[in-house]
Design an enzyme around this catalytic site. Structure first.
Site, PDB file in Angstrom:
ATOM      1  N   CYS A   7       0.739   2.358  -3.170  1.00 41.69           N
ATOM      2  CA  CYS A   7       1.230   3.346  -2.225  1.00 41.69           C
ATOM      3  C   CYS A   7       1.674   2.856  -0.854  1.00 41.69           C
ATOM      4  CB  CYS A   7       0.209   4.441  -2.021  1.00 41.69           C
ATOM      5  SG  CYS A   7      -0.530   5.011  -3.533  1.00 41.69           S
ATOM      6  N   CYS A 244      -5.738  -7.933   3.422  1.00 43.61           N
ATOM      7  CA  CYS A 244      -5.376  -8.355   2.061  1.00 43.61           C
ATOM      8  C   CYS A 244      -4.421  -9.551   2.116  1.00 43.61           C
ATOM      9  CB  CYS A 244      -4.723  -7.194   1.319  1.00 43.61           C
ATOM     10  SG  CYS A 244      -4.026  -7.678  -0.267  1.00 43.61           S
ATOM     11  N   SER A 291      10.166 -11.567  -4.624  1.00 43.04           N
ATOM     12  CA  SER A 291       9.219 -11.900  -3.558  1.00 43.04           C
ATOM     13  C   SER A 291       9.005 -13.397  -3.361  1.00 43.04           C
ATOM     14  CB  SER A 291       7.893 -11.174  -3.774  1.00 43.04           C
ATOM     15  OG  SER A 291       7.622 -11.029  -5.126  1.00 43.04           O
ATOM     16  N   ASP A 356       6.884 -19.063  -8.101  1.00 44.11           N
ATOM     17  CA  ASP A 356       6.517 -17.660  -8.339  1.00 44.11           C
ATOM     18  C   ASP A 356       5.399 -17.273  -7.381  1.00 44.11           C
ATOM     19  OD1 ASP A 356       6.533 -15.129  -9.402  1.00 44.11           O
ATOM     20  OD2 ASP A 356       6.014 -15.715 -11.441  1.00 44.11           O
ATOM     21  N   ASP A 357       5.191 -15.949  -7.231  1.00 42.40           N
ATOM     22  CA  ASP A 357       4.196 -15.513  -6.256  1.00 42.40           C
ATOM     23  C   ASP A 357       2.793 -15.371  -6.817  1.00 42.40           C
ATOM     24  OD1 ASP A 357       4.263 -12.848  -7.513  1.00 42.40           O
ATOM     25  OD2 ASP A 357       6.238 -12.757  -6.605  1.00 42.40           O
ATOM     26  N   CYS A 393      -9.245  -6.215  -8.328  1.00 39.97           N
ATOM     27  CA  CYS A 393      -9.263  -5.741  -6.937  1.00 39.97           C
ATOM     28  C   CYS A 393      -9.775  -4.310  -6.929  1.00 39.97           C
ATOM     29  CB  CYS A 393      -7.859  -5.797  -6.358  1.00 39.97           C
ATOM     30  SG  CYS A 393      -7.732  -4.991  -4.743  1.00 39.97           S
ATOM     31  N   CYS A 453      -9.092 -11.014   3.086  1.00 37.73           N
ATOM     32  CA  CYS A 453      -9.755 -10.775   1.808  1.00 37.73           C
ATOM     33  C   CYS A 453      -9.169 -11.723   0.761  1.00 37.73           C
ATOM     34  CB  CYS A 453      -9.532  -9.335   1.355  1.00 37.73           C
ATOM     35  SG  CYS A 453     -10.189  -9.000  -0.289  1.00 37.73           S
ATOM     36  N   CYS A 456     -10.072 -11.204  -5.036  1.00 32.53           N
ATOM     37  CA  CYS A 456      -9.521 -11.348  -6.388  1.00 32.53           C
ATOM     38  C   CYS A 456      -9.449 -12.827  -6.799  1.00 32.53           C
ATOM     39  CB  CYS A 456      -8.148 -10.693  -6.490  1.00 32.53           C
ATOM     40  SG  CYS A 456      -7.012 -11.168  -5.183  1.00 32.53           S
TER      41      CYS A 456
HETATM   42  S1  SF4 Z   1      -8.914  -8.370  -3.796  1.00 34.32           S
HETATM   43 FE1  SF4 Z   1      -6.947  -9.449  -3.622  1.00 34.32          FE
HETATM   44  S2  SF4 Z   1      -5.379  -7.863  -3.812  1.00 34.32           S
HETATM   45 FE2  SF4 Z   1      -7.328  -6.818  -3.402  1.00 34.32          FE
HETATM   46  S3  SF4 Z   1      -7.398  -6.541  -1.180  1.00 34.32           S
HETATM   47 FE3  SF4 Z   1      -8.431  -8.479  -1.620  1.00 34.32          FE
HETATM   48  S4  SF4 Z   1      -6.822 -10.053  -1.494  1.00 34.32           S
HETATM   49 FE4  SF4 Z   1      -5.826  -8.045  -1.643  1.00 34.32          FE
END
Ligand code: SF4
Length: 478
Positions: A7, A244, A291, A356-357, A393, A453, A456
């Site tokens: 979103c 993130c 991207s 690639d990303d 995530c 963060c 993941c």
């Molecule tokens: S877990 Fe990964 S995708 Fe989710 S907020 Fe953290 S860095 Fe972003």
């Protein structure tokens, strides 16, 4: 490729009484990359207007939208992380007759919140946004003050949220969670004296609004109200942020600036860093569109190997023009990737370095590698700007369950990046394969590791405040 974002939001208030609907719609178009499943607006005290599909289709509803005029409003583009993909779960969500709300993020304890509001809302809280909205209404009736009500709600919410809210008095609120997982920024359109809040600054640029600043994690702003301007309230004490890191390499629009960092600049620097660390043999550097393009340019500049467009999105077919992550079904995502067409003249008889990303399930990467080989590539090598994704995530991005993540599957207990890279490279059929790591990523972005963060990647959910416990594919879909 293969993750899905959750979103984009926009809110606007004009102290000159200028109609904000055109600005909200343009802002949503600019945020289309954050969600292409449904869109909606709330303006004045009219019922929320929501449709499935792409926001730029609003032209088709011009007649219906003609009645949607007002000096304040909010808007939303959606991809579902909680709740099914249908119009009923599209946003903004109307909460009683008091307010409408739109959300980017995920409320992890939505079920608990939903139970608490059963006295206020008799229906089923189909999404985390509805649950949070009805709980806010419940508290608001006790507190009778928006700032204090949200302060109380924030103590109950676990997860990530960038909310925009429009109340029946025409005030617009913008709220960012105390860790700042998802972005949210503030701007002003001077000519119409319109304050605008948006998930990303690209939405401000689209409406010629000037970027003022990011909304601070733990901050709630009110646009409008008695002062007919801007008020700020801190509802949570300052704490270590958890921006993130994936926004910088994949989600956000390259023209955006997030938390003071240019997304384009960060991506290009990631490419340069990777070329220094993982210099490979090759005749040409090609990005996986779109991207990874700035990172490929960075890799090319640093390595001296020319960059070329060896893969083009087929923009004349619907599936080719959109991003693979927004497709709700795996088959749909694969179809998007198949619409990335190799340019034989660029690839044939060449040793190709693909940038690639990310690699999520690995299916998209495999399709791309196979198509390059079919187009005559002599050798294919690959470098990925985001480290191995081996954990889901719970903060607003719909990565699959752990068992579907290729890095988790191949790691088999050995989580060293070179080992995972070797196995992933073999699985997708490339000569050489490298991942970025957390140090390389934070250096290139230019933010301290402690402020971002990486859950993941490393499975550290401590900033979320709960142990999410890993769910199976079946549980994730429930
Ligand atoms: S877990 Fe990964 S995708 Fe989710 S907020 Fe953290 S860095 Fe972003």
């Amino acid at each position: 490729m293969g993750a899905r974002e959750a979103c984009g939001v926009v809110g606007a208030y004009s102290s000159r009484g200028v109609d904000v609907t055109p600005k909200i719609l343009k802002g949503l178009e600019a945020l289309q990359h954050r969600g292409q499943e449904s869109w909606g607006i709330a303006v004045d005290s009219k019922p929320v207007f929501r449709k499935m599909g792409l926001a730029f289709n609003w032209y088709n509803y011009a007649q219906e939208l003609a009645g949607y005029k007002g000096p304040s409003g909010i808007g939303h583009v959606r991809y579902s992380t909680k709740g099914r993909s249908n119009l009923d779960n599209a946003q903004p969500v109307q909460i009683g007759s008091e307010f409408s709300i739109a959300h980017n993020g995920t409320i992890v304890n939505a079920e608990q919140i939903a139970q608490a509001v059963s006295g206020v809302y008799k229906g089923k809280c189909g999404t985390d946004t509805k649950a949070a909205g009805y709980r806010l209404l419940q508290i608001l009736r006790e507190e009778n003050d928006w700032f204090y009500a949200f302060e109380r709600l924030s103590k109950e919410l676990v997860g990530s949220y960038s909310f925009v809210i429009l109340n029946r008095r025409g005030e617009v609120f913008a709220v960012r969670d105390p860790r700042g997982y998802r972005p949210l920024c503030l701007g002003v359109h001077q000519k119409s004296r319109t304050y605008v809040v948006a998930s990303e600054s690209c939405a401000l640029s689209a409406i010629d609004a000037e970027f003022l600043r990011d909304i601070e994690p733990g901050e709630m702003v009110r646009l409008g109200g008695k002062q007919r301007g801007l008020e700020s309230f801190r509802f949570a004490p300052k704490q270590e942020t958890a921006y993130c890191s994936f926004e910088y390499t994949y989600f956000a629009h390259p023209s955006s600036k997030i938390n003071g960092i240019s997304v384009y600049g960060a991506r290009k620097k990631v490419g340069r860093t990777l070329a220094k660390r993982h210099r490979m043999r090759g005749d040409v550097v090609i990005p996986v569109p779109d991207s990874a393009r700035p990172a490929a340019l960075g890799y090319s500049v640093e390595s001296g190997i020319p960059m070329d467009e060896g893969l083009m999105k087929d923009r004349y077919r619907r599936k080719g023009s959109i991003r693979s992550f927004i497709e709700p079904r795996q088959s749909g995502r694969e179809e998007v990737v198949k619409r990335i067409i190799p340019i034989r003249e660029v690839i044939e008889k060449k040793e190709v370095i693909v940038v690639d990303d990310s690699v999520v399930r690995g299916t998209s990467s495999k399709i791309i590698v196979d198509s390059l080989k079919k187009a005559g590539a002599k050798k294919v090598r690959m470098v990925v700007t985001f480290p191995p994704i081996s954990h889901p995530c719970y903060m607003g991005v719909d990565f699959p369950s752990r068992e579907e993540l290729l890095a988790h599957e191949v790691a088999n207990g050995d989580n060293s990046i070179p080992t995972i890279a070797k196995k992933v490279g073999k699985a997708i059929g490339v000569e050489e394969f490298y991942y970025n790591d957390i140090d390389g990523l934070s250096q290139a972005i230019g933010l301290p590791k402690s402020s971002m963060c990486f859950a993941c990647i490393n499975g550290d959910y401590s900033k979320l405040g709960i142990d999410p416990g890993f769910r199976t594919k079946k549980e994730m879909k429930a």
